[in-house]
Write a protein that holds these residues in place. Structure first.
Motif, PDB file in Angstrom:
ATOM      1  N   ILE A 227       0.961  -1.243   0.031  1.00  0.00           N
ATOM      2  CA  ILE A 227       0.158  -0.033   0.114  1.00  0.00           C
ATOM      3  C   ILE A 227       0.860   1.282  -0.005  1.00  0.00           C
ATOM      4  CG2 ILE A 227      -2.011   1.138   1.224  1.00  0.00           C
ATOM      5  CD1 ILE A 227      -2.131  -1.279   2.945  1.00  0.00           C
ATOM      6  N   LYS A 228       0.452   2.154  -0.932  1.00  0.00           N
ATOM      7  CA  LYS A 228       1.197   3.543  -0.528  1.00  0.00           C
ATOM      8  C   LYS A 228       0.402   4.389   0.053  1.00  0.00           C
ATOM      9  CE  LYS A 228       3.189   3.095  -5.425  1.00  0.00           C
ATOM     10  NZ  LYS A 228       3.234   3.785  -6.507  1.00  0.00           N
ATOM     11  N   GLU A 229       1.155   5.308   0.896  1.00  0.00           N
ATOM     12  CA  GLU A 229       0.430   6.116   1.913  1.00  0.00           C
ATOM     13  C   GLU A 229       1.286   7.585   1.446  1.00  0.00           C
ATOM     14  OE1 GLU A 229       0.930   4.345   5.501  1.00  0.00           O
ATOM     15  OE2 GLU A 229      -0.938   3.585   5.403  1.00  0.00           O
ATOM     16  N   ARG A 230       0.647   8.678   1.214  1.00  0.00           N
ATOM     17  CA  ARG A 230       1.421   9.871   0.970  1.00  0.00           C
ATOM     18  C   ARG A 230       0.885  10.982   2.175  1.00  0.00           C
ATOM     19  NH1 ARG A 230       0.170  10.294  -5.453  1.00  0.00           N
ATOM     20  NH2 ARG A 230       1.731   8.493  -5.966  1.00  0.00           N
ATOM     21  N   ALA A 231       1.690  11.956   2.143  1.00  0.00           N
ATOM     22  CA  ALA A 231       1.397  13.133   2.984  1.00  0.00           C
ATOM     23  C   ALA A 231       2.115  14.361   2.441  1.00  0.00           C
ATOM     24  CB  ALA A 231       1.771  12.887   4.432  1.00  0.00           C
ATOM     25  N   VAL A 232       1.890  15.646   2.796  1.00  0.00           N
ATOM     26  CA  VAL A 232       2.395  16.891   2.489  1.00  0.00           C
ATOM     27  C   VAL A 232       3.092  17.453   3.875  1.00  0.00           C
ATOM     28  CG1 VAL A 232       1.954  19.076   1.657  1.00  0.00           C
ATOM     29  CG2 VAL A 232       0.753  17.298   0.637  1.00  0.00           C
ATOM     30  N   VAL A 233       4.129  17.890   3.679  1.00  0.00           N
ATOM     31  CA  VAL A 233       5.068  18.389   4.662  1.00  0.00           C
ATOM     32  C   VAL A 233       4.796  19.795   4.841  1.00  0.00           C
ATOM     33  CG1 VAL A 233       7.611  18.865   5.499  1.00  0.00           C
ATOM     34  CG2 VAL A 233       7.153  16.872   4.276  1.00  0.00           C
ATOM     35  N   TYR A 234       4.450  20.287   6.296  1.00  0.00           N
ATOM     36  CA  TYR A 234       4.055  21.855   6.162  1.00  0.00           C
ATOM     37  C   TYR A 234       4.344  22.146   7.696  1.00  0.00           C
ATOM     38  CZ  TYR A 234      -0.091  20.270   9.389  1.00  0.00           C
ATOM     39  OH  TYR A 234      -0.310  19.682  10.539  1.00  0.00           O
ATOM     40  N   TYR A 235       4.328  23.261   7.852  1.00  0.00           N
ATOM     41  CA  TYR A 235       5.129  24.009   9.270  1.00  0.00           C
ATOM     42  C   TYR A 235       3.838  24.308   9.827  1.00  0.00           C
ATOM     43  CZ  TYR A 235       7.059  26.681  12.784  1.00  0.00           C
ATOM     44  OH  TYR A 235       7.704  27.227  13.915  1.00  0.00           O
ATOM     45  N   ALA A 236       3.429  24.031  11.030  1.00  0.00           N
ATOM     46  CA  ALA A 236       2.680  24.299  12.079  1.00  0.00           C
ATOM     47  C   ALA A 236       3.249  24.952  13.251  1.00  0.00           C
ATOM     48  CB  ALA A 236       1.864  23.194  12.443  1.00  0.00           C
ATOM     49  N   ASN A 237       2.337  26.173  13.541  1.00  0.00           N
ATOM     50  CA  ASN A 237       2.791  26.699  15.044  1.00  0.00           C
ATOM     51  C   ASN A 237       1.402  27.114  15.580  1.00  0.00           C
ATOM     52  OD1 ASN A 237       3.815  28.140  17.248  1.00  0.00           O
ATOM     53  ND2 ASN A 237       4.663  30.001  15.807  1.00  0.00           N
ATOM     54  N   THR A 238       0.891  25.939  16.434  1.00  0.00           N
ATOM     55  CA  THR A 238      -0.253  26.265  16.997  1.00  0.00           C
ATOM     56  C   THR A 238       0.052  25.861  18.571  1.00  0.00           C
ATOM     57  OG1 THR A 238      -0.708  23.941  16.951  1.00  0.00           O
ATOM     58  CG2 THR A 238      -1.630  25.278  14.967  1.00  0.00           C
ATOM     59  N   SER A 239      -1.131  25.937  19.221  1.00  0.00           N
ATOM     60  CA  SER A 239      -1.087  25.590  20.577  1.00  0.00           C
ATOM     61  C   SER A 239      -0.790  24.283  20.993  1.00  0.00           C
ATOM     62  CB  SER A 239      -2.457  26.198  21.419  1.00  0.00           C
ATOM     63  OG  SER A 239      -3.628  25.451  20.934  1.00  0.00           O
ATOM     64  N   THR A 240      -0.976  23.502  20.124  1.00  0.00           N
ATOM     65  CA  THR A 240      -0.675  21.906  20.244  1.00  0.00           C
ATOM     66  C   THR A 240       0.404  21.432  19.572  1.00  0.00           C
ATOM     67  OG1 THR A 240      -2.207  21.230  18.557  1.00  0.00           O
ATOM     68  CG2 THR A 240      -3.205  21.393  20.975  1.00  0.00           C
ATOM     69  N   SER A 241       1.002  22.305  18.574  1.00  0.00           N
ATOM     70  CA  SER A 241       2.001  21.655  17.743  1.00  0.00           C
ATOM     71  C   SER A 241       3.256  22.942  17.446  1.00  0.00           C
ATOM     72  CB  SER A 241       1.482  20.909  16.632  1.00  0.00           C
ATOM     73  OG  SER A 241       0.947  19.854  16.926  1.00  0.00           O
ATOM     74  N   THR A 242       4.233  22.570  17.142  1.00  0.00           N
ATOM     75  CA  THR A 242       5.172  23.717  16.604  1.00  0.00           C
ATOM     76  C   THR A 242       6.147  22.855  15.858  1.00  0.00           C
ATOM     77  OG1 THR A 242       4.818  25.259  18.355  1.00  0.00           O
ATOM     78  CG2 THR A 242       6.780  25.610  16.648  1.00  0.00           C
ATOM     79  N   GLY A 243       6.311  22.876  14.626  1.00  0.00           N
ATOM     80  CA  GLY A 243       7.314  22.302  13.833  1.00  0.00           C
ATOM     81  C   GLY A 243       6.909  21.895  12.580  1.00  0.00           C
ATOM     82  N   PHE A 244       7.495  21.164  11.902  1.00  0.00           N
ATOM     83  CA  PHE A 244       7.230  20.326  10.813  1.00  0.00           C
ATOM     84  C   PHE A 244       6.382  19.269  10.734  1.00  0.00           C
ATOM     85  CE2 PHE A 244      10.883  23.042   9.492  1.00  0.00           C
ATOM     86  CZ  PHE A 244      10.174  23.757   8.548  1.00  0.00           C
ATOM     87  N   LEU A 245       5.210  18.945  10.300  1.00  0.00           N
ATOM     88  CA  LEU A 245       4.241  17.965  10.478  1.00  0.00           C
ATOM     89  C   LEU A 245       3.893  17.370   8.974  1.00  0.00           C
ATOM     90  CD1 LEU A 245       1.816  19.870  12.980  1.00  0.00           C
ATOM     91  CD2 LEU A 245       3.834  18.028  13.658  1.00  0.00           C
ATOM     92  N   LEU A 246       3.196  16.347   9.047  1.00  0.00           N
ATOM     93  CA  LEU A 246       2.574  15.772   7.787  1.00  0.00           C
ATOM     94  C   LEU A 246       1.131  15.761   7.871  1.00  0.00           C
ATOM     95  CD1 LEU A 246       5.243  12.728   7.917  1.00  0.00           C
ATOM     96  CD2 LEU A 246       5.209  14.348   6.340  1.00  0.00           C
ATOM     97  N   ASN A 247       0.800  16.316   6.544  1.00  0.00           N
ATOM     98  CA  ASN A 247      -0.672  16.177   6.329  1.00  0.00           C
ATOM     99  C   ASN A 247      -1.248  15.151   5.489  1.00  0.00           C
ATOM    100  OD1 ASN A 247      -3.517  17.238   6.363  1.00  0.00           O
ATOM    101  ND2 ASN A 247      -2.938  18.737   4.922  1.00  0.00           N
ATOM    102  N   PRO A 248      -1.725  14.213   6.137  1.00  0.00           N
ATOM    103  CA  PRO A 248      -1.769  12.868   5.322  1.00  0.00           C
ATOM    104  C   PRO A 248      -3.111  13.165   3.947  1.00  0.00           C
ATOM    105  CG  PRO A 248      -2.265  12.527   7.497  1.00  0.00           C
ATOM    106  CD  PRO A 248      -2.125  13.916   7.581  1.00  0.00           C
ATOM    107  N   ILE A 249      -2.785  12.713   2.912  1.00  0.00           N
ATOM    108  CA  ILE A 249      -3.516  12.706   1.981  1.00  0.00           C
ATOM    109  C   ILE A 249      -4.583  11.692   1.780  1.00  0.00           C
ATOM    110  CG2 ILE A 249      -3.776  12.600  -0.931  1.00  0.00           C
ATOM    111  CD1 ILE A 249      -0.780  13.693  -0.628  1.00  0.00           C
ATOM    112  N   ALA A 250      -4.512  10.707   2.410  1.00  0.00           N
ATOM    113  CA  ALA A 250      -5.256   9.394   2.710  1.00  0.00           C
ATOM    114  C   ALA A 250      -4.982   8.710   3.846  1.00  0.00           C
ATOM    115  CB  ALA A 250      -5.401   8.498   1.353  1.00  0.00           C
TER     116      ALA A 250
END
Length: 124
Positions: free
Chosen positions: A74-97
């Protein structure tokens, strides 16, 4: 950590390596905002990680992991993005599926959101 950047040229629709970045406060240039002299560029930082093949991972990259054996993977993909919120700060992955992430060194960079937007579709 070494600082590296790349830039998407909106006018010419091509990715460029950034060798130098200049900050002109009087011109209102802001990181990734597209204001001032950089209005035709989207600046993306290197996140300090490499994929399974040793390729640097940048914000805006589309990463993929393959799970399973032989023809049943199975292939799984995500987009790398930067978040700076009250719960997360740093580079995270936004899953496409569906996504089950373990470590960065399992991932392959397969493209980015500017040059390969078709890879952001959930049908992998």
């Amino acid at each position: 950590m070494e600082l590296k950047f790349r830039a998407w040229d909106k006018r010419h629709k091509e990715m460029e390596e950034c060798r130098d970045l200049y900050w002109f406060e009087e011109n209102g240039v802001r990181y990734s905002s597209g204001e001032g002299h950089n209005s035709s560029y989207v600046i993306m930082p290197w996140i300090g990680k490499y994929d399974k093949n040793g390729k640097p991972v940048y914000e805006g990259d589309i990463v993929e992991v393959q799970r399973g054996e032989c023809r049943d993977f199975i292939k799984e993909r995500a987009v790398v993005y930067y978040a700076n919120t009250s719960t997360s700060t740093g580079f995270l992955l936004n899953p496409i599926a569906d996504w089950e992430f373990t470590t960065w060194d399992e991932l392959y960079v397969v493209g980015n959101i500017y040059e390969n937007p078709e890879l952001c579709k959930s049908e992998v």
